[in-house]
Design a protein around this motif. Structure first.
Motif, mmCIF file in Angstrom:
data_model
loop_
_atom_site.group_PDB
_atom_site.id
_atom_site.type_symbol
_atom_site.label_atom_id
_atom_site.label_comp_id
_atom_site.label_asym_id
_atom_site.label_seq_id
_atom_site.Cartn_x
_atom_site.Cartn_y
_atom_site.Cartn_z
ATOM 1 N N GLY A 163 72.971 106.945 117.328
ATOM 2 C CA GLY A 163 72.910 105.927 118.545
ATOM 3 C C GLY A 163 73.540 106.784 119.045
ATOM 4 N N LYS A 164 74.697 105.901 119.355
ATOM 5 C CA LYS A 164 76.094 105.895 120.065
ATOM 6 C C LYS A 164 76.624 107.250 119.790
ATOM 7 C CE LYS A 164 77.274 100.825 120.103
ATOM 8 N NZ LYS A 164 78.157 100.074 118.786
ATOM 9 N N LEU A 166 76.011 110.171 119.180
ATOM 10 C CA LEU A 166 74.582 111.150 119.847
ATOM 11 C C LEU A 166 74.432 111.142 121.479
ATOM 12 C CD1 LEU A 166 71.878 111.565 117.674
ATOM 13 C CD2 LEU A 166 73.737 113.368 118.011
ATOM 14 N N GLY A 167 75.675 109.823 121.869
ATOM 15 C CA GLY A 167 76.079 110.095 122.987
ATOM 16 C C GLY A 167 75.115 108.973 124.233
ATOM 17 N N ALA A 168 74.126 107.213 123.694
ATOM 18 C CA ALA A 168 72.897 106.421 124.143
ATOM 19 C C ALA A 168 74.969 105.456 124.202
ATOM 20 C CB ALA A 168 72.450 106.445 123.095
ATOM 21 N N GLU A 172 69.594 102.830 126.284
ATOM 22 C CA GLU A 172 69.230 103.617 125.826
ATOM 23 C C GLU A 172 68.843 103.289 123.862
ATOM 24 O OE1 GLU A 172 70.144 107.592 128.525
ATOM 25 O OE2 GLU A 172 71.598 106.848 126.846
ATOM 26 N N ILE A 173 70.545 102.954 123.365
ATOM 27 C CA ILE A 173 69.638 102.249 122.516
ATOM 28 C C ILE A 173 68.741 101.592 121.723
ATOM 29 C CG2 ILE A 173 71.532 100.998 120.309
ATOM 30 C CD1 ILE A 173 73.270 102.177 121.033
#
Ligand code: ATP
Ligand code: MG
Lengths: 263, 270
Positions: A163-164, A166-168, A172-173
């Motif tokens: 997730g990180k 991918l820009g979360a 959001e995570i």
């Protein structure tokens, strides 16, 4: 798959309901046999007598009041416990500081049987409905809390990393990865919590009540009416099965994505 | 070729109960724009550590990583990662997995007060469809990861990383768990995509053939503490395919890299 015997292979092919009926039939026969023996008769009234008693009792409104009160206590204690366990469990799973403060106490209180602190609850909230709901609440809350936060702790680290990259953001995570990844544990918590709620029901109704299945069982026990005791026990069991089934259906809907061992 | 990633004097020390582990010690490496660099080295020499530092998932103890003239601080959408364990979200379908990065992406936008905007539903759908067909998973767009084979899962992971269009792609043994045939197929797919969509790639592998067939250069790392032992240039023109693996140049390079890695392995055993 390992090689199985002929009986296993045969059982594999049978539909589920046949297996269930078979199991019930076997136990009813066993029960009947015990109920005709000299000593067994004292504890186990024969199954047909129980069924007869149950049908007669279920015609009376008093029986339904017992069931209704117990169900109300179990469901409200249980739901309250779930609603409060969710946010606290996530906080405990996510923040080590919060976990380190709560965890020792949660583990400590969890190992105490509800009957032990019953008097404290009665003094604290009185003998009314609230004391019963409180007792059920405490047990269910602690079980669900522990199960859910262990789930949050066990969320696969690589999914968070994925997730990180991918820009979360942290937020959001949390909402798009940690929460759905914990869902299977939430469902397990719901099932364990239900079992605990039913277990503490009888203890809860020891706080003095005129209605409820636990009360009914205790009163009948004092008068040595074993068929009523047995009937009460059966009804609690049936209630548990029905509620468990409902949770199972929800679980299937929500976590069908999960990799499960085929049984 | 301009410089895309510059790694300067990188050192990473893990401190644990059994004392400190020096995972990386004095790594210097420059990767050119759109270059494909493979990394090989004995297990535990710090390859994943290096990749995680470049990705921004780990902080170095000393030294810095510069991407596009900016020092790396945390993760960023300019650097995509493909993990060996696929790391797909099991509760999302193939399509939803690929959409994940697109949905949270913030594009610079002057017309917006916030200075950024999100992709529209239509844009997300289009990009997603493009990458689903790139990895040939149209039929499985609505399947959950548990319904896919290992090779298919890794293709979804590749598509998911590609979809957010990072300029740098970091791959940590992405094909390590796959059988030889699927592996060959995915190498081919990766090569084709890399040639079509310009990207800078850093590819970690244990497989020397794989390192050579894919890379412009092969970085050989030495056993702990991880350093760069040697960098081997692979002067074989692209497009490359499986036939390249039987050419003389390829075999010569392979023998050389192998002898170097083996030497490392022997010295580590001592
Ligand atoms: N979180 C950690 N804490 C402590 N030590 C670590 C940690 N992660 C890695 N290490 C140590 O750092 C060294 C390098 O690990 P790393 O995972 O980067 O190796 P690798 O080259 O990727 O190995 P492999 O080829 O087996 O994947 C190893 O000795 C490992 O034990
Ligand atoms: Mg590794």
């Amino acid at each position: 798959m390992q090689k199985k015997g002929k009986i296993e292979a045969f059982v594999d092919k049978l539909p589920k309901w046949v297996l269930l009926c078979n199991s019930i039939l076997l136990f009813v026969i066993l029960w009947k046999i015990i109920s005709v023996t000299e000593r067994g008769r004292i504890v186990f009234a024969s199954p047909d007598l129980i069924v007869e008693t149950m049908f007669n009792e279920l015609k009376k409104p008093s029986m339904w009041r017992h069931i209704g009160f117990s169900l109300f206590r179990v469901v409200s204690g249980y739901l309250l416990a779930f609603i409060s366990a969710i946010p606290i469990a996530f906080l405990m799973g996510w923040y080590k500081s919060i976990r380190s403060i709560f965890e020792p106490w949660v583990q400590f209180i969890r190992s105490i049987p509800p009957i032990a602190y019953l008097p404290l609850v009665i003094v604290a909230v009185g003998v009314g409905e609230s004391s019963k709901i409180t007792v059920i609440f405490i047990g269910a809350f602690l079980v669900m809390l522990v199960t859910i936060y262990q789930g949050v702790l066990n969320v696969d680290e690589t999914l968070i990393k994925a997730g990180k990259v991918l820009g979360a953001s942290d937020r959001e995570i949390f909402f798009t990865i940690v929460v759905p990844a914990s869902l299977p544990f939430i469902m397990t918590a719901l099932r364990l919590g239900l079992a605990t709620s039913l277990t503490s029901l009888v203890a809860a109704e020891m706080t003095g009540a005129s209605e409820g299945l636990g009360t009914m069982i205790q009163t009948a026990g004092q008068y040595f009416q074993m068929k009523v005791v047995l009937m009460g026990v059966l009804i609690i069991g049936i209630l548990g099965m029905v509620l468990e089934k409902i949770i199972k259906i929800i679980d299937k809907k929500l976590t069908s994505w999960q990799e499960k061992r085929e049984v | 070729m301009s410089e895309k990633v510059i790694i300067k004097n990188l050192k990473k020390v893990y401190s644990g109960r059994n004392g400190d582990t020096i995972a990386l010690n004095g790594i210097d490496l420059t990767i050119g724009e759109n270059e494909f660099v493979s990394i090989v080295g004995p297990s535990g020499c710090g390859k994943s550590t290096l990749l995680n530092i470049i990705a921004g998932l780990l902080e170095p103890t000393e030294g810095i990583v510069i991407c596009d003239n900016k020092p790396v601080e945390g993760t960023g959408a300019d650097r995509g990662v493909v993990f060996q364990q696929y790391a797909l979200f099991p509760w999302l379908t193939v399509r939803k997995n690929i959409e994940y990065g697109l949905k949270i992406q913030k594009l610079p936008d002057e017309n917006s007060k916030r200075g950024w905007r999100k992709l529209s539903k239509k844009e997300i759908l289009e990009i997603c469809n493009r990458y689903i067909s790139m990895v040939q998973l149209e039929e499985f767009a609505n399947s959950y990861p548990k319904e896919l084979s290992g090779g298919m899962k890794q293709r979804v992971a590749l598509a998911r990383a590609y979809a957010v269009n990072p300029k740098i792609l970091l791959l940590d043994e992405p094909f390590g768990a796959l059988d030889a045939q699927t592996r060959t197929q995915l190498q081919q797919d990766l090569l084709e995509t890399w040639e079509r969509e310009a990207k800078t790639c850093l590819f970690i592998t244990h497989d020397i053939e794989e390192a050579i067939i894919l890379g412009n250069r092969v970085v050989i790392m030495s056993a702990r503490p991880g350093r760069i032992k040697e960098i081997v240039k692979v002067d074989i023109p692209y497009p490359r395919d499986q036939k390249t693996k039987i050419s003389k140049e390829f075999i010569d390079i392979k023998n050389y890299v192998w002898s170097q890695v083996y030497e490392e392995y022997l010295s580590f055993r001592k």
